[in-house]
Write an enzyme that holds these catalytic residues in place. Structure first.
Site, mmCIF file in Angstrom:
data_model
loop_
_atom_site.group_PDB
_atom_site.id
_atom_site.type_symbol
_atom_site.label_atom_id
_atom_site.label_comp_id
_atom_site.label_asym_id
_atom_site.label_seq_id
_atom_site.Cartn_x
_atom_site.Cartn_y
_atom_site.Cartn_z
ATOM 1 N N SER A 93 0.849 -1.202 0.000
ATOM 2 C CA SER A 93 0.000 0.000 0.000
ATOM 3 C C SER A 93 0.876 1.240 0.000
ATOM 4 C CB SER A 93 -0.872 0.008 1.257
ATOM 5 O OG SER A 93 -1.428 1.297 1.435
ATOM 6 N N TYR A 151 -1.329 -0.404 10.400
ATOM 7 C CA TYR A 151 -1.497 -0.899 9.014
ATOM 8 C C TYR A 151 -0.215 -0.648 8.216
ATOM 9 C CZ TYR A 151 -3.520 -0.965 4.242
ATOM 10 O OH TYR A 151 -3.791 -1.208 2.918
HETATM 11 P P1 NAP Z 1 -11.227 -5.545 0.320
HETATM 12 O O1 NAP Z 1 -12.162 -5.158 -0.761
HETATM 13 O O2 NAP Z 1 -11.456 -5.040 1.699
HETATM 14 O O3 NAP Z 1 -11.144 -7.154 0.348
HETATM 15 C C1 NAP Z 1 -10.321 -7.774 1.289
HETATM 16 C C2 NAP Z 1 -10.127 -9.215 0.912
HETATM 17 O O4 NAP Z 1 -9.277 -9.831 1.909
HETATM 18 C C3 NAP Z 1 -11.426 -10.002 0.892
HETATM 19 O O5 NAP Z 1 -11.374 -10.972 -0.126
HETATM 20 C C4 NAP Z 1 -11.440 -10.660 2.271
HETATM 21 O O6 NAP Z 1 -12.181 -11.888 2.287
HETATM 22 C C5 NAP Z 1 -9.966 -10.935 2.505
HETATM 23 N N1 NAP Z 1 -9.682 -11.005 3.946
HETATM 24 C C6 NAP Z 1 -10.067 -10.111 4.909
HETATM 25 N N2 NAP Z 1 -9.684 -10.551 6.117
HETATM 26 C C7 NAP Z 1 -9.053 -11.739 5.921
HETATM 27 C C8 NAP Z 1 -8.459 -12.706 6.795
HETATM 28 N N3 NAP Z 1 -8.430 -12.574 8.133
HETATM 29 N N4 NAP Z 1 -7.926 -13.820 6.234
HETATM 30 C C9 NAP Z 1 -7.947 -14.006 4.897
HETATM 31 N N5 NAP Z 1 -8.501 -13.145 4.026
HETATM 32 C C10 NAP Z 1 -9.042 -12.020 4.539
HETATM 33 O O7 NAP Z 1 -9.710 -5.180 -0.041
HETATM 34 P P2 NAP Z 1 -9.141 -4.165 -1.152
HETATM 35 O O8 NAP Z 1 -9.448 -2.767 -0.746
HETATM 36 O O9 NAP Z 1 -9.480 -4.656 -2.495
HETATM 37 O O10 NAP Z 1 -7.570 -4.367 -0.894
HETATM 38 C C11 NAP Z 1 -6.870 -5.487 -1.414
HETATM 39 C C12 NAP Z 1 -5.392 -5.332 -1.055
HETATM 40 O O11 NAP Z 1 -4.920 -4.082 -1.558
HETATM 41 C C13 NAP Z 1 -5.129 -5.305 0.446
HETATM 42 O O12 NAP Z 1 -3.906 -5.949 0.721
HETATM 43 C C14 NAP Z 1 -5.025 -3.822 0.759
HETATM 44 O O13 NAP Z 1 -4.226 -3.569 1.891
HETATM 45 C C15 NAP Z 1 -4.358 -3.321 -0.515
HETATM 46 N N6 NAP Z 1 -4.596 -1.889 -0.799
HETATM 47 C C16 NAP Z 1 -5.855 -1.419 -0.981
HETATM 48 C C17 NAP Z 1 -6.036 -0.060 -1.278
HETATM 49 C C18 NAP Z 1 -7.404 0.541 -1.492
HETATM 50 O O14 NAP Z 1 -7.502 1.787 -1.570
HETATM 51 N N7 NAP Z 1 -8.448 -0.239 -1.657
HETATM 52 C C19 NAP Z 1 -4.918 0.797 -1.333
HETATM 53 C C20 NAP Z 1 -3.659 0.271 -1.138
HETATM 54 C C21 NAP Z 1 -3.503 -1.084 -0.886
HETATM 55 P P3 NAP Z 1 -13.757 -11.878 2.685
HETATM 56 O O15 NAP Z 1 -14.469 -11.203 1.520
HETATM 57 O O16 NAP Z 1 -14.116 -13.305 2.829
HETATM 58 O O17 NAP Z 1 -13.876 -11.070 3.952
#
Ligand code: NAP
Length: 249
Positions: A142, A155
Protein backbone atom coordinates in the site's frame (compact mmCIF):
# COMPACT_ATOMS: atom_id res chain seq x y z
CA UNK A 1 -3.00 -24.27 -18.70
CA UNK A 2 -1.45 -21.92 -16.12
CA UNK A 3 -2.77 -22.07 -12.56
CA UNK A 4 -3.08 -19.25 -10.04
CA UNK A 5 -3.99 -18.61 -6.42
CA UNK A 6 -5.28 -15.13 -5.58
CA UNK A 7 -5.84 -14.46 -1.89
CA UNK A 8 -8.71 -12.13 -0.96
CA UNK A 9 -10.35 -12.61 -4.36
CA UNK A 10 -13.95 -12.50 -3.13
CA UNK A 11 -14.13 -8.75 -3.72
CA UNK A 12 -12.22 -5.56 -4.46
CA UNK A 13 -8.77 -5.63 -6.03
CA UNK A 14 -8.41 -9.40 -5.56
CA UNK A 15 -11.58 -10.11 -7.52
CA UNK A 16 -10.32 -7.96 -10.41
CA UNK A 17 -6.96 -9.75 -10.31
CA UNK A 18 -8.66 -13.16 -10.40
CA UNK A 19 -10.78 -12.03 -13.36
CA UNK A 20 -7.76 -10.68 -15.23
CA UNK A 21 -5.67 -13.84 -14.71
CA UNK A 22 -8.61 -16.02 -15.76
CA UNK A 23 -9.06 -13.88 -18.89
CA UNK A 24 -5.38 -14.50 -19.63
CA UNK A 25 -6.11 -18.23 -19.51
CA UNK A 26 -5.27 -19.28 -15.94
CA UNK A 27 -7.30 -21.65 -13.79
CA UNK A 28 -7.76 -19.50 -10.66
CA UNK A 29 -8.17 -20.53 -7.02
CA UNK A 30 -10.34 -17.72 -5.60
CA UNK A 31 -9.52 -17.39 -1.90
CA UNK A 32 -11.83 -15.79 0.69
CA UNK A 33 -12.06 -15.62 4.49
CA UNK A 34 -15.76 -15.39 5.37
CA UNK A 35 -17.69 -14.06 2.36
CA UNK A 36 -18.50 -17.36 0.62
CA UNK A 37 -21.26 -15.81 -1.51
CA UNK A 38 -18.94 -13.08 -2.78
CA UNK A 39 -16.28 -15.67 -3.67
CA UNK A 40 -18.94 -17.72 -5.48
CA UNK A 41 -19.88 -14.57 -7.43
CA UNK A 42 -16.24 -14.13 -8.49
CA UNK A 43 -16.14 -17.75 -9.68
CA UNK A 44 -19.48 -17.36 -11.49
CA UNK A 45 -18.35 -14.17 -13.26
CA UNK A 46 -15.13 -15.85 -14.39
CA UNK A 47 -17.03 -18.87 -15.70
CA UNK A 48 -19.60 -16.65 -17.45
CA UNK A 49 -16.68 -15.14 -19.39
CA UNK A 50 -15.41 -18.54 -20.43
CA UNK A 51 -12.74 -18.87 -17.70
CA UNK A 52 -12.10 -21.46 -15.00
CA UNK A 53 -12.00 -20.94 -11.24
CA UNK A 54 -12.88 -22.49 -7.90
CA UNK A 55 -13.24 -21.03 -4.40
CA UNK A 56 -11.02 -21.84 -1.40
CA UNK A 57 -11.55 -20.70 2.19
CA UNK A 58 -9.10 -19.82 4.98
CA UNK A 59 -9.12 -17.15 7.67
CA UNK A 60 -5.54 -15.95 8.03
CA UNK A 61 -4.39 -15.94 11.63
CA UNK A 62 -6.75 -18.78 12.64
CA UNK A 63 -5.17 -22.06 13.78
CA UNK A 64 -4.04 -24.26 10.88
CA UNK A 65 -4.97 -21.77 8.18
CA UNK A 66 -1.98 -22.45 5.92
CA UNK A 67 -2.81 -26.17 5.88
CA UNK A 68 -6.51 -25.45 5.29
CA UNK A 69 -5.68 -23.14 2.39
CA UNK A 70 -3.25 -25.50 0.68
CA UNK A 71 -5.38 -28.62 1.23
CA UNK A 72 -8.16 -26.85 -0.67
CA UNK A 73 -5.88 -25.38 -3.35
CA UNK A 74 -4.04 -28.63 -4.01
CA UNK A 75 -7.18 -30.78 -4.18
CA UNK A 76 -8.91 -28.18 -6.40
CA UNK A 77 -5.96 -28.10 -8.78
CA UNK A 78 -5.49 -31.90 -8.79
CA UNK A 79 -9.12 -32.63 -9.59
CA UNK A 80 -9.05 -30.17 -12.52
CA UNK A 81 -5.55 -30.59 -13.94
CA UNK A 82 -4.26 -33.86 -12.50
CA UNK A 83 -1.40 -32.03 -10.72
CA UNK A 84 -0.93 -29.44 -7.97
CA UNK A 85 1.46 -27.18 -9.87
CA UNK A 86 0.94 -23.49 -9.05
CA UNK A 87 2.28 -21.06 -11.66
CA UNK A 88 1.11 -17.76 -10.18
CA UNK A 89 0.67 -16.77 -6.53
CA UNK A 90 -0.88 -13.40 -5.70
CA UNK A 91 -0.83 -12.31 -2.05
CA UNK A 92 -3.59 -9.72 -2.09
CA UNK A 93 -5.75 -10.31 1.02
CA UNK A 94 -5.37 -7.57 3.57
CA UNK A 95 -7.13 -5.80 6.41
CA UNK A 96 -7.00 -2.15 7.40
CA UNK A 97 -6.38 -0.83 10.87
CA UNK A 98 -7.42 2.75 11.53
CA UNK A 99 -6.62 3.69 15.13
CA UNK A 100 -4.71 6.48 16.85
CA UNK A 101 -1.17 5.54 17.85
CA UNK A 102 -2.05 5.95 21.55
CA UNK A 103 -5.03 3.57 21.16
CA UNK A 104 -3.33 0.87 19.07
CA UNK A 105 -3.08 -2.32 21.12
CA UNK A 106 -0.82 -5.33 20.94
CA UNK A 107 -3.84 -7.36 19.80
CA UNK A 108 -4.48 -4.88 16.95
CA UNK A 109 -0.88 -5.28 15.84
CA UNK A 110 -1.02 -9.08 16.10
CA UNK A 111 -4.11 -9.17 13.91
CA UNK A 112 -2.90 -6.79 11.23
CA UNK A 113 0.55 -8.41 11.09
CA UNK A 114 -0.97 -11.91 10.97
CA UNK A 115 -3.06 -11.12 7.89
CA UNK A 116 -0.97 -8.52 6.05
CA UNK A 117 2.60 -9.63 6.74
CA UNK A 118 2.93 -13.11 8.26
CA UNK A 119 0.33 -14.80 6.02
CA UNK A 120 2.01 -13.75 2.74
CA UNK A 121 5.35 -15.04 4.05
CA UNK A 122 3.93 -18.37 5.27
CA UNK A 123 1.92 -18.81 2.06
CA UNK A 124 4.99 -18.26 -0.12
CA UNK A 125 6.98 -20.63 2.09
CA UNK A 126 4.32 -23.33 1.71
CA UNK A 127 3.79 -22.68 -2.03
CA UNK A 128 7.47 -23.00 -2.96
CA UNK A 129 7.20 -26.78 -3.39
CA UNK A 130 4.32 -26.34 -5.86
CA UNK A 131 5.93 -23.59 -7.94
CA UNK A 132 7.58 -24.65 -11.20
CA UNK A 133 10.71 -22.90 -12.48
CA UNK A 134 9.66 -19.57 -14.00
CA UNK A 135 6.68 -19.15 -11.64
CA UNK A 136 5.41 -15.73 -10.55
CA UNK A 137 4.75 -14.32 -7.08
CA UNK A 138 3.10 -10.93 -6.66
CA UNK A 139 2.30 -9.26 -3.36
CA UNK A 140 0.07 -6.23 -2.78
CA UNK A 141 1.36 -3.56 -0.40
CA UNK A 142 0.00 0.00 0.00
CA UNK A 143 1.09 3.56 -0.69
CA UNK A 144 0.69 4.14 3.05
CA UNK A 145 4.34 3.06 3.36
CA UNK A 146 5.30 6.33 1.58
CA UNK A 147 3.75 9.03 3.79
CA UNK A 148 2.84 9.71 7.40
CA UNK A 149 -0.75 9.12 8.53
CA UNK A 150 -0.74 8.56 12.31
CA UNK A 151 -4.12 6.77 12.43
CA UNK A 152 -2.84 4.10 10.07
CA UNK A 153 0.47 3.43 11.83
CA UNK A 154 -0.29 -0.24 12.57
CA UNK A 155 -1.50 -0.90 9.01
CA UNK A 156 1.53 0.93 7.59
CA UNK A 157 3.93 -1.09 9.77
CA UNK A 158 2.45 -4.35 8.44
CA UNK A 159 2.70 -3.15 4.85
CA UNK A 160 6.28 -1.95 5.43
CA UNK A 161 7.08 -5.47 6.61
CA UNK A 162 5.45 -7.19 3.63
CA UNK A 163 7.48 -5.07 1.21
CA UNK A 164 10.59 -6.91 2.43
CA UNK A 165 9.29 -10.17 0.95
CA UNK A 166 10.12 -9.44 -2.67
CA UNK A 167 13.69 -8.38 -1.89
CA UNK A 168 14.72 -11.49 -0.01
CA UNK A 169 12.62 -14.14 -1.78
CA UNK A 170 13.74 -12.72 -5.15
CA UNK A 171 17.35 -13.53 -4.33
CA UNK A 172 16.39 -16.91 -2.90
CA UNK A 173 14.20 -18.07 -5.81
CA UNK A 174 15.98 -16.28 -8.66
CA UNK A 175 18.14 -19.28 -9.63
CA UNK A 176 14.89 -21.08 -10.52
CA UNK A 177 13.68 -18.22 -12.72
CA UNK A 178 10.90 -17.45 -10.24
CA UNK A 179 10.15 -13.72 -10.02
CA UNK A 180 8.60 -11.98 -7.02
CA UNK A 181 7.46 -8.39 -7.06
CA UNK A 182 5.36 -6.06 -4.93
CA UNK A 183 2.65 -3.81 -6.32
CA UNK A 184 2.03 -0.67 -4.27
CA UNK A 185 -1.47 0.71 -4.97
CA UNK A 186 -2.57 4.20 -4.07
CA UNK A 187 -6.19 4.98 -3.24
CA UNK A 188 -8.29 2.40 -5.10
CA UNK A 189 -12.09 2.18 -5.23
CA UNK A 190 -12.68 -1.37 -4.03
CA UNK A 191 -16.45 -1.13 -4.51
CA UNK A 192 -17.36 -1.40 -0.84
CA UNK A 193 -15.86 1.55 1.05
CA UNK A 194 -18.49 4.31 1.46
CA UNK A 195 -15.88 7.12 1.06
CA UNK A 196 -15.76 6.43 -2.67
CA UNK A 197 -19.50 7.17 -3.00
CA UNK A 198 -19.07 10.67 -1.50
CA UNK A 199 -18.38 13.06 -4.41
CA UNK A 200 -16.51 15.58 -2.23
CA UNK A 201 -14.18 13.00 -0.68
CA UNK A 202 -13.70 11.38 -4.07
CA UNK A 203 -12.72 14.73 -5.60
CA UNK A 204 -10.26 15.31 -2.75
CA UNK A 205 -8.73 11.83 -3.16
CA UNK A 206 -8.49 12.35 -6.95
CA UNK A 207 -6.33 15.42 -6.37
CA UNK A 208 -3.67 13.25 -4.69
CA UNK A 209 -2.80 11.55 -7.99
CA UNK A 210 -0.96 13.20 -10.88
CA UNK A 211 -3.50 11.47 -13.13
CA UNK A 212 -6.30 13.23 -11.17
CA UNK A 213 -8.62 10.36 -10.40
CA UNK A 214 -9.11 7.55 -7.92
CA UNK A 215 -7.69 4.15 -8.93
CA UNK A 216 -9.98 1.39 -10.15
CA UNK A 217 -9.48 -2.26 -9.23
CA UNK A 218 -8.72 -3.03 -12.88
CA UNK A 219 -5.84 -0.49 -12.82
CA UNK A 220 -4.11 -2.73 -10.28
CA UNK A 221 -5.24 -6.02 -11.83
CA UNK A 222 -3.75 -5.12 -15.21
CA UNK A 223 -0.35 -4.45 -13.61
CA UNK A 224 -0.53 -7.79 -11.82
CA UNK A 225 -1.51 -9.43 -15.12
CA UNK A 226 1.60 -7.98 -16.73
CA UNK A 227 3.88 -9.06 -13.86
CA UNK A 228 2.43 -12.57 -14.12
CA UNK A 229 3.14 -12.73 -17.85
CA UNK A 230 6.25 -13.85 -19.72
CA UNK A 231 6.83 -10.23 -20.79
CA UNK A 232 7.75 -9.36 -17.17
CA UNK A 233 10.40 -12.10 -16.91
CA UNK A 234 13.24 -9.61 -16.25
CA UNK A 235 11.57 -7.83 -13.31
CA UNK A 236 12.13 -9.31 -9.86
CA UNK A 237 12.56 -7.94 -6.36
CA UNK A 238 10.84 -4.73 -7.45
CA UNK A 239 8.33 -2.39 -5.84
CA UNK A 240 5.94 -1.11 -8.49
CA UNK A 241 4.24 2.20 -7.70
CA UNK A 242 0.62 1.76 -8.85
CA UNK A 243 -0.91 5.01 -7.64
CA UNK A 244 -1.47 7.09 -10.77
CA UNK A 245 1.39 9.24 -9.56
CA UNK A 246 0.16 9.99 -6.03
CA UNK A 247 2.21 12.24 -3.78
CA UNK A 248 4.99 12.84 -6.28
CA UNK A 249 6.16 16.01 -4.51
P1 NAP B 1 -11.23 -5.54 0.32
O1 NAP B 1 -12.16 -5.16 -0.76
O2 NAP B 1 -11.46 -5.04 1.70
O3 NAP B 1 -11.14 -7.15 0.35
C1 NAP B 1 -10.32 -7.77 1.29
C2 NAP B 1 -10.13 -9.22 0.91
O4 NAP B 1 -9.28 -9.83 1.91
C3 NAP B 1 -11.43 -10.00 0.89
O5 NAP B 1 -11.37 -10.97 -0.13
C4 NAP B 1 -11.44 -10.66 2.27
O6 NAP B 1 -12.18 -11.89 2.29
C5 NAP B 1 -9.97 -10.93 2.50
N1 NAP B 1 -9.68 -11.00 3.95
C6 NAP B 1 -10.07 -10.11 4.91
N2 NAP B 1 -9.68 -10.55 6.12
C7 NAP B 1 -9.05 -11.74 5.92
C8 NAP B 1 -8.46 -12.71 6.79
N3 NAP B 1 -8.43 -12.57 8.13
N4 NAP B 1 -7.93 -13.82 6.23
C9 NAP B 1 -7.95 -14.01 4.90
N5 NAP B 1 -8.50 -13.14 4.03
C10 NAP B 1 -9.04 -12.02 4.54
O7 NAP B 1 -9.71 -5.18 -0.04
P2 NAP B 1 -9.14 -4.17 -1.15
O8 NAP B 1 -9.45 -2.77 -0.75
O9 NAP B 1 -9.48 -4.66 -2.50
O10 NAP B 1 -7.57 -4.37 -0.89
C11 NAP B 1 -6.87 -5.49 -1.41
C12 NAP B 1 -5.39 -5.33 -1.05
O11 NAP B 1 -4.92 -4.08 -1.56
C13 NAP B 1 -5.13 -5.30 0.45
O12 NAP B 1 -3.91 -5.95 0.72
C14 NAP B 1 -5.03 -3.82 0.76
O13 NAP B 1 -4.23 -3.57 1.89
C15 NAP B 1 -4.36 -3.32 -0.52
N6 NAP B 1 -4.60 -1.89 -0.80
C16 NAP B 1 -5.85 -1.42 -0.98
C17 NAP B 1 -6.04 -0.06 -1.28
C18 NAP B 1 -7.40 0.54 -1.49
O14 NAP B 1 -7.50 1.79 -1.57
N7 NAP B 1 -8.45 -0.24 -1.66
C19 NAP B 1 -4.92 0.80 -1.33
C20 NAP B 1 -3.66 0.27 -1.14
C21 NAP B 1 -3.50 -1.08 -0.89
P3 NAP B 1 -13.76 -11.88 2.68
O15 NAP B 1 -14.47 -11.20 1.52
O16 NAP B 1 -14.12 -13.30 2.83
O17 NAP B 1 -13.88 -11.07 3.95
Amino acid sequence: MKTALVTGASRGIGRAIAQRLARDGALVAVHYATEADAAADTVREIEANGGQAFAVQARFGAPGYVDDLFDAVESGLKSRTGASTLDILVNNAGIKLVRDPEETTRQDLDEVFDVNAKAPFLIIQRAVGLLPDGARIITISSGITRFGNPQEIGYAMSKGAVEQLSLHWAKHLGPRGITINTVVPGVTDNGTEPVFRDPQIRAHLSEMAALKRVGETTDIADIVGFLASTDARWITGALINASGGALLD
